[in-house]
Motif scaffolding. Structure first.
Motif, PDB file in Angstrom:
ATOM      1  N   SER A 116       0.824  -1.212   0.000  1.00 22.81           N
ATOM      2  CA  SER A 116       0.000   0.000   0.000  1.00 22.81           C
ATOM      3  C   SER A 116       0.855   1.258   0.000  1.00 22.81           C
ATOM      4  N   VAL A 117       0.333   2.309  -0.620  1.00 22.03           N
ATOM      5  CA  VAL A 117       0.856   3.650  -0.369  1.00 22.03           C
ATOM      6  C   VAL A 117       0.180   4.091   0.927  1.00 22.03           C
ATOM      7  N   PRO A 118       0.951   4.292   2.013  1.00 18.48           N
ATOM      8  CA  PRO A 118       0.311   4.583   3.308  1.00 18.48           C
ATOM      9  C   PRO A 118      -0.399   5.931   3.294  1.00 18.48           C
ATOM     10  N   ASP A 119      -1.483   6.017   4.051  1.00 21.23           N
ATOM     11  CA  ASP A 119      -2.258   7.251   4.095  1.00 21.23           C
ATOM     12  C   ASP A 119      -1.547   8.264   4.990  1.00 21.23           C
ATOM     13  N   PRO A 120      -1.105   9.394   4.447  1.00 22.78           N
ATOM     14  CA  PRO A 120      -0.366  10.369   5.269  1.00 22.78           C
ATOM     15  C   PRO A 120      -1.289  11.337   6.026  1.00 22.78           C
ATOM     16  N   TRP A 121      -2.593  11.166   5.867  1.00 29.10           N
ATOM     17  CA  TRP A 121      -3.614  12.098   6.368  1.00 29.10           C
ATOM     18  C   TRP A 121      -3.438  12.449   7.840  1.00 29.10           C
ATOM     19  N   TYR A 122      -3.112  11.482   8.697  1.00 32.49           N
ATOM     20  CA  TYR A 122      -3.017  11.737  10.143  1.00 32.49           C
ATOM     21  C   TYR A 122      -1.606  12.087  10.604  1.00 32.49           C
ATOM     22  N   GLY A 123      -0.651  12.092   9.675  1.00 29.96           N
ATOM     23  CA  GLY A 123       0.746  12.251  10.080  1.00 29.96           C
ATOM     24  C   GLY A 123       1.324  13.632   9.802  1.00 29.96           C
ATOM     25  N   THR A 124       2.662  13.662   9.781  1.00 23.59           N
ATOM     26  CA  THR A 124       3.381  14.932   9.609  1.00 23.59           C
ATOM     27  C   THR A 124       3.852  15.078   8.155  1.00 23.59           C
ATOM     28  N   GLU A 125       4.547  16.195   7.893  1.00 24.64           N
ATOM     29  CA  GLU A 125       5.035  16.454   6.526  1.00 24.64           C
ATOM     30  C   GLU A 125       5.953  15.344   6.021  1.00 24.64           C
ATOM     31  N   GLU A 126       6.710  14.747   6.935  1.00 18.38           N
ATOM     32  CA  GLU A 126       7.636  13.685   6.535  1.00 18.38           C
ATOM     33  C   GLU A 126       6.901  12.562   5.787  1.00 18.38           C
ATOM     34  N   GLY A 127       5.718  12.234   6.252  1.00 19.19           N
ATOM     35  CA  GLY A 127       4.922  11.187   5.620  1.00 19.19           C
ATOM     36  C   GLY A 127       4.573  11.534   4.172  1.00 19.19           C
ATOM     37  N   TYR A 128       4.340  12.800   3.929  1.00 18.49           N
ATOM     38  CA  TYR A 128       4.002  13.241   2.567  1.00 18.49           C
ATOM     39  C   TYR A 128       5.220  13.124   1.645  1.00 18.49           C
ATOM     40  N   HIS A 129       6.409  13.401   2.195  1.00 18.44           N
ATOM     41  CA  HIS A 129       7.629  13.245   1.392  1.00 18.44           C
ATOM     42  C   HIS A 129       7.856  11.769   1.043  1.00 18.44           C
ATOM     43  N   LYS A 130       7.619  10.894   2.018  1.00 20.77           N
ATOM     44  CA  LYS A 130       7.792   9.454   1.781  1.00 20.77           C
ATOM     45  C   LYS A 130       6.821   8.961   0.708  1.00 20.77           C
ATOM     46  N   VAL A 131       5.574   9.394   0.849  1.00 23.44           N
ATOM     47  CA  VAL A 131       4.534   9.004  -0.105  1.00 23.44           C
ATOM     48  C   VAL A 131       4.868   9.553  -1.506  1.00 23.44           C
ATOM     49  N   TYR A 132       5.368  10.772  -1.542  1.00 26.72           N
ATOM     50  CA  TYR A 132       5.742  11.364  -2.836  1.00 26.72           C
ATOM     51  C   TYR A 132       6.769  10.485  -3.550  1.00 26.72           C
ATOM     52  N   LYS A 133       7.786  10.062  -2.802  1.00 26.42           N
ATOM     53  CA  LYS A 133       8.876   9.263  -3.386  1.00 26.42           C
ATOM     54  C   LYS A 133       8.359   7.910  -3.896  1.00 26.42           C
ATOM     55  N   MET A 134       7.523   7.250  -3.084  1.00 24.54           N
ATOM     56  CA  MET A 134       6.950   5.953  -3.504  1.00 24.54           C
ATOM     57  C   MET A 134       6.156   6.098  -4.795  1.00 24.54           C
ATOM     58  N   ILE A 135       5.287   7.110  -4.817  1.00 26.69           N
ATOM     59  CA  ILE A 135       4.425   7.318  -5.988  1.00 26.69           C
ATOM     60  C   ILE A 135       5.280   7.666  -7.204  1.00 26.69           C
ATOM     61  N   SER A 136       6.263   8.526  -6.994  1.00 25.65           N
ATOM     62  CA  SER A 136       7.112   8.953  -8.112  1.00 25.65           C
ATOM     63  C   SER A 136       7.888   7.770  -8.698  1.00 25.65           C
ATOM     64  N   ASP A 137       8.408   6.911  -7.840  1.00 28.95           N
ATOM     65  CA  ASP A 137       9.157   5.733  -8.317  1.00 28.95           C
ATOM     66  C   ASP A 137       8.236   4.795  -9.107  1.00 28.95           C
ATOM     67  N   ALA A 138       7.021   4.604  -8.612  1.00 30.67           N
ATOM     68  CA  ALA A 138       6.069   3.734  -9.323  1.00 30.67           C
ATOM     69  C   ALA A 138       5.684   4.350 -10.671  1.00 30.67           C
ATOM     70  N   CYS A 139       5.493   5.660 -10.683  1.00 31.82           N
ATOM     71  CA  CYS A 139       5.104   6.336 -11.936  1.00 31.82           C
ATOM     72  C   CYS A 139       6.226   6.283 -12.965  1.00 31.82           C
ATOM     73  N   GLU A 140       7.448   6.291 -12.491  1.00 28.05           N
ATOM     74  CA  GLU A 140       8.595   6.167 -13.400  1.00 28.05           C
ATOM     75  C   GLU A 140       8.540   4.817 -14.133  1.00 28.05           C
ATOM     76  N   VAL A 141       8.192   3.773 -13.398  1.00 27.61           N
ATOM     77  CA  VAL A 141       8.064   2.440 -14.003  1.00 27.61           C
ATOM     78  C   VAL A 141       6.930   2.444 -15.037  1.00 27.61           C
ATOM     79  N   ILE A 142       5.829   3.098 -14.711  1.00 29.26           N
ATOM     80  CA  ILE A 142       4.682   3.158 -15.640  1.00 29.26           C
ATOM     81  C   ILE A 142       5.091   3.831 -16.948  1.00 29.26           C
ATOM     82  N   ILE A 143       5.845   4.913 -16.834  1.00 34.29           N
ATOM     83  CA  ILE A 143       6.303   5.631 -18.033  1.00 34.29           C
ATOM     84  C   ILE A 143       7.203   4.727 -18.883  1.00 34.29           C
ATOM     85  N   GLN A 144       8.123   4.028 -18.218  1.00 40.73           N
ATOM     86  CA  GLN A 144       9.031   3.139 -18.949  1.00 40.73           C
ATOM     87  C   GLN A 144       8.256   2.010 -19.629  1.00 40.73           C
ATOM     88  N   LYS A 145       7.302   1.453 -18.895  1.00 41.91           N
ATOM     89  CA  LYS A 145       6.574   0.271 -19.358  1.00 41.91           C
ATOM     90  C   LYS A 145       5.580   0.600 -20.477  1.00 41.91           C
TER      91      LYS A 145
END
Ligand code: 4NP
Length: 157
Positions: A116-145
């Protein structure tokens, strides 16, 4: 791109994939929605907007909407952030459900692991940075594929 609220994760995913697709010269239309109806019409969460902007992606003009079953027909691919979203999309789609179109976003990065991409809704800004990186890495694969197959299909290489 689908999450629960369409406020934190899926607006980031829409912005990131659209940005990468545009940069790669792909004529893709990326959209996002939530399975819940809590925030319809609202802009993305302030921290999603902030973290996106720090990475050169502007998501400020997005507006929250709810996933509707016709989305199952309107889009070629539907990515969900977690398994609860998957079940909710299935319920909303009813007779239009197409299992072949729906995938957990992180399965592009870690095939078959159903992470899962964890829900950052209840957390701090750090959680949003982590989620950004996960999503960005996955999207990079989508573009390549999928981006590569579009190029091939057009006979451009
Ligand atoms: P999202 O996060 O699904 O990533 O947009 C949430 C946003 C709002 C709520 C839950 C999750 N909410 O309960 O309002």
């Amino acid at each position: 791109m689908v999450c629960l609220g369409n406020i934190c994760r899926s607006p980031l995913a829409e912005g990131i994939l659209q940005h990468k697709a545009d940069k790669a010269g792909l004529d893709w239309k990326v959209d996002s929605a939530g399975t819940a109806h809590y925030h319809i019409g609202e802009a993305p969460h302030m921290l999603s907007q902030k973290v996106a902007k720090m990475n050169g992606v502007d998501i400020s003009s997005q507006q929250c909407r709810q996933f509707k079953k016709e989305d199952m027909l309107a889009f070629e691919k539907i990515y969900v952030m977690d398994s609860e979203n998957y079940i909710n999309v299935k319920h909303i789609s009813r007779e239009l459900w197409d299992e072949n179109k729906v995938e957990l976003l992180l399965n592009e990065l870690h095939p078959g692991r159903n992470m899962s991409v964890p829900d950052p809704w209840y957390g701090t800004e750090e959680g949003y940075h982590k989620v950004y990186k996960m999503i960005s890495d996955a999207c990079e694969v989508i573009i390549q594929k999928y981006g590569a197959s579009v190029t091939k299909g057009n006979g451009q290489h």
